[in-house]
Design a protein around this motif. Sequence first.
Motif, mmCIF file in Angstrom:
data_model
loop_
_atom_site.group_PDB
_atom_site.id
_atom_site.type_symbol
_atom_site.label_atom_id
_atom_site.label_comp_id
_atom_site.label_asym_id
_atom_site.label_seq_id
_atom_site.Cartn_x
_atom_site.Cartn_y
_atom_site.Cartn_z
ATOM 1 N N LEU A 48 59.506 94.245 116.019
ATOM 2 C CA LEU A 48 58.843 93.407 117.018
ATOM 3 C C LEU A 48 58.191 92.176 116.387
ATOM 4 N N THR A 49 57.595 92.318 115.211
ATOM 5 C CA THR A 49 56.993 91.138 114.584
ATOM 6 C C THR A 49 58.073 90.158 114.145
ATOM 7 N N ALA A 50 59.246 90.674 113.759
ATOM 8 C CA ALA A 50 60.351 89.782 113.393
ATOM 9 C C ALA A 50 60.834 89.001 114.608
ATOM 10 N N LEU A 51 60.922 89.662 115.765
ATOM 11 C CA LEU A 51 61.321 88.959 116.980
ATOM 12 C C LEU A 51 60.292 87.906 117.366
ATOM 13 N N ALA A 52 59.018 88.196 117.123
ATOM 14 C CA ALA A 52 57.980 87.213 117.425
ATOM 15 C C ALA A 52 58.119 85.985 116.524
ATOM 16 N N LEU A 53 58.469 86.200 115.246
ATOM 17 C CA LEU A 53 58.674 85.077 114.343
ATOM 18 C C LEU A 53 59.795 84.167 114.845
ATOM 19 N N ALA A 54 60.822 84.789 115.422
ATOM 20 C CA ALA A 54 61.972 84.029 115.920
ATOM 21 C C ALA A 54 61.757 83.536 117.346
ATOM 22 N N ARG A 55 60.531 83.533 117.801
ATOM 23 C CA ARG A 55 60.141 83.036 119.125
ATOM 24 C C ARG A 55 60.739 83.858 120.257
ATOM 25 N N SER A 56 60.970 85.155 119.975
ATOM 26 C CA SER A 56 61.417 86.131 120.973
ATOM 27 C C SER A 56 62.874 85.919 121.400
ATOM 28 N N LEU B 142 60.548 97.155 108.875
ATOM 29 C CA LEU B 142 61.580 96.416 108.167
ATOM 30 C C LEU B 142 61.316 96.428 106.665
ATOM 31 N N LEU B 143 62.379 96.182 105.915
ATOM 32 C CA LEU B 143 62.296 96.094 104.464
ATOM 33 C C LEU B 143 62.806 94.732 104.020
ATOM 34 N N PRO B 144 62.400 94.260 102.850
ATOM 35 C CA PRO B 144 62.915 92.978 102.366
ATOM 36 C C PRO B 144 64.438 92.978 102.332
ATOM 37 N N GLY B 145 65.035 91.864 102.764
ATOM 38 C CA GLY B 145 66.489 91.752 102.767
ATOM 39 C C GLY B 145 67.150 92.183 104.054
ATOM 40 N N GLU C 219 65.292 82.528 120.129
ATOM 41 C CA GLU C 219 65.040 81.098 120.295
ATOM 42 C C GLU C 219 65.093 80.337 118.979
ATOM 43 N N LEU C 220 64.688 80.986 117.893
ATOM 44 C CA LEU C 220 64.610 80.283 116.613
ATOM 45 C C LEU C 220 65.175 81.172 115.501
ATOM 46 N N PRO C 221 66.510 81.343 115.443
ATOM 47 C CA PRO C 221 67.096 82.154 114.372
ATOM 48 C C PRO C 221 66.844 81.514 113.011
ATOM 49 N N GLY C 222 66.770 82.347 111.996
ATOM 50 C CA GLY C 222 66.559 81.803 110.660
ATOM 51 C C GLY C 222 66.126 82.868 109.685
ATOM 52 N N VAL C 223 65.760 82.416 108.496
ATOM 53 C CA VAL C 223 65.288 83.297 107.425
ATOM 54 C C VAL C 223 63.776 83.128 107.315
ATOM 55 N N TYR C 224 63.050 84.253 107.286
ATOM 56 C CA TYR C 224 61.601 84.232 107.295
ATOM 57 C C TYR C 224 61.044 85.027 106.120
ATOM 58 N N PRO C 225 59.868 84.632 105.618
ATOM 59 C CA PRO C 225 59.244 85.412 104.541
ATOM 60 C C PRO C 225 58.936 86.831 105.009
ATOM 61 N N TYR C 226 59.163 87.782 104.116
ATOM 62 C CA TYR C 226 58.823 89.174 104.419
ATOM 63 C C TYR C 226 57.385 89.429 104.002
ATOM 64 N N ARG D 187 60.659 87.266 98.955
ATOM 65 C CA ARG D 187 61.249 88.324 99.771
ATOM 66 C C ARG D 187 61.377 87.823 101.203
ATOM 67 N N THR D 188 62.541 88.024 101.789
ATOM 68 C CA THR D 188 62.803 87.469 103.121
ATOM 69 C C THR D 188 63.487 88.494 104.025
ATOM 70 N N ILE D 189 63.461 88.185 105.325
ATOM 71 C CA ILE D 189 64.307 88.851 106.313
ATOM 72 C C ILE D 189 65.019 87.747 107.089
ATOM 73 N N ALA D 190 66.111 88.087 107.742
ATOM 74 C CA ALA D 190 66.835 87.122 108.574
ATOM 75 C C ALA D 190 66.881 87.646 110.000
ATOM 76 N N VAL D 191 66.750 86.732 110.958
ATOM 77 C CA VAL D 191 66.864 87.086 112.380
ATOM 78 C C VAL D 191 67.936 86.189 112.989
ATOM 79 N N GLU D 192 68.960 86.811 113.565
ATOM 80 C CA GLU D 192 70.097 86.074 114.099
ATOM 81 C C GLU D 192 70.342 86.461 115.551
ATOM 82 N N GLY D 193 71.328 85.798 116.148
ATOM 83 C CA GLY D 193 71.777 86.162 117.490
ATOM 84 C C GLY D 193 70.985 85.486 118.576
ATOM 85 N N GLU D 194 70.751 86.206 119.677
ATOM 86 C CA GLU D 194 70.141 85.627 120.872
ATOM 87 C C GLU D 194 68.622 85.593 120.761
#
Length: 228
Positions: free
Chosen positions: A146-154, A194-197, A132-139, A123-130
Motif C-alpha cells: 500500500l505504501t508503494a502504491l501511494a508513492l506511485a500516486r495510487s 516489500l523487500l529491496p528489489g 498514475e506515476l510509475p517509476g523506481v522509488y527508494p526502498y 535500495r529501490t523498488i519499482a512500481v509499474e502498470g496502471e
Amino acid sequence: MIAAFAAAAALALGGCESGADPIVPSGDAGYAAIAVDRSAAAPQRYALAPGDIVSVRVYDEAELSVDEIALDNAGVVSLPLIGDVRAAGRTATELAQTIEAAYAADYVRDPRVSVLVKKTQVRTIAVEGEVELPGVYPYTDGQTLLTALALARSPTEKAKLDEVMIFRTVGDERMAGRFDAQAIRGGRMPDVALLPGDTVVVGFSSARGIFLDAVRALPVIGIFRPWP
C-alpha cells in the motif's frame, strides 16, 4: 458438474502441496507462508549487499586492517592472510565475528575486529502498470504494497486491483505473487511487506503482459511462488 468441479479443486490443492503447480493458496494458508516477509516490516539491522563499502579494523594489527573495501558481485571481501570472506547477508557485527574467528584459527591470538559500513548501495523498488506515476522509488524499512502504491500516486481508474503482481528474487530464484489491493485496503487481507528489489505491477503492463494473462487464469490469490 459439481463432482467435476470438486475434482478440479482437489487437483489444484494437491498441486499447491507438491509445489509442482504454479497455483498458490489463498487466505490464512497463503499469508502464513509469507510470515517471514511480514516480519520484514519491522526495522531490522542492515544486511550487507554486493557493492557496499566497509572498513575492517583489527585492533593492534594495522597491517591486517583495511580502511575501505567493497563487497564484490558475489558478496565477498578479500582480506590479508585469510583471503575471501563471505559478507553479503551478514550484518557488520556478524561479519566482524566471522573475521575474528578466521584470524583466531591460525594467525592472531584473541583478535578484536570491528566492521564499519561506510557506503551502501541504493535500495529501490519499482512500481509499474496502471498507476498514475510509475517509476523506481527508494526502498525504506517497513515499506508495504500500500505504501508503494501511494508513492506511485495510487492506481488509475482502469486498474484491476485484484491483479496486483509482486515480482521478487530470492537467492537465485525468481518469484511472483498475485494480491488483491482492494481487499488489503478494506482490511480483509493483510498488507504485504516489500523487500529491496521488488517490482510491483498493477493491472496490465505491456512489459509483463504474458505473465499477467497467465496469472489471471489462476483461481486463487496468495503467496509468492517460483516463476520461470
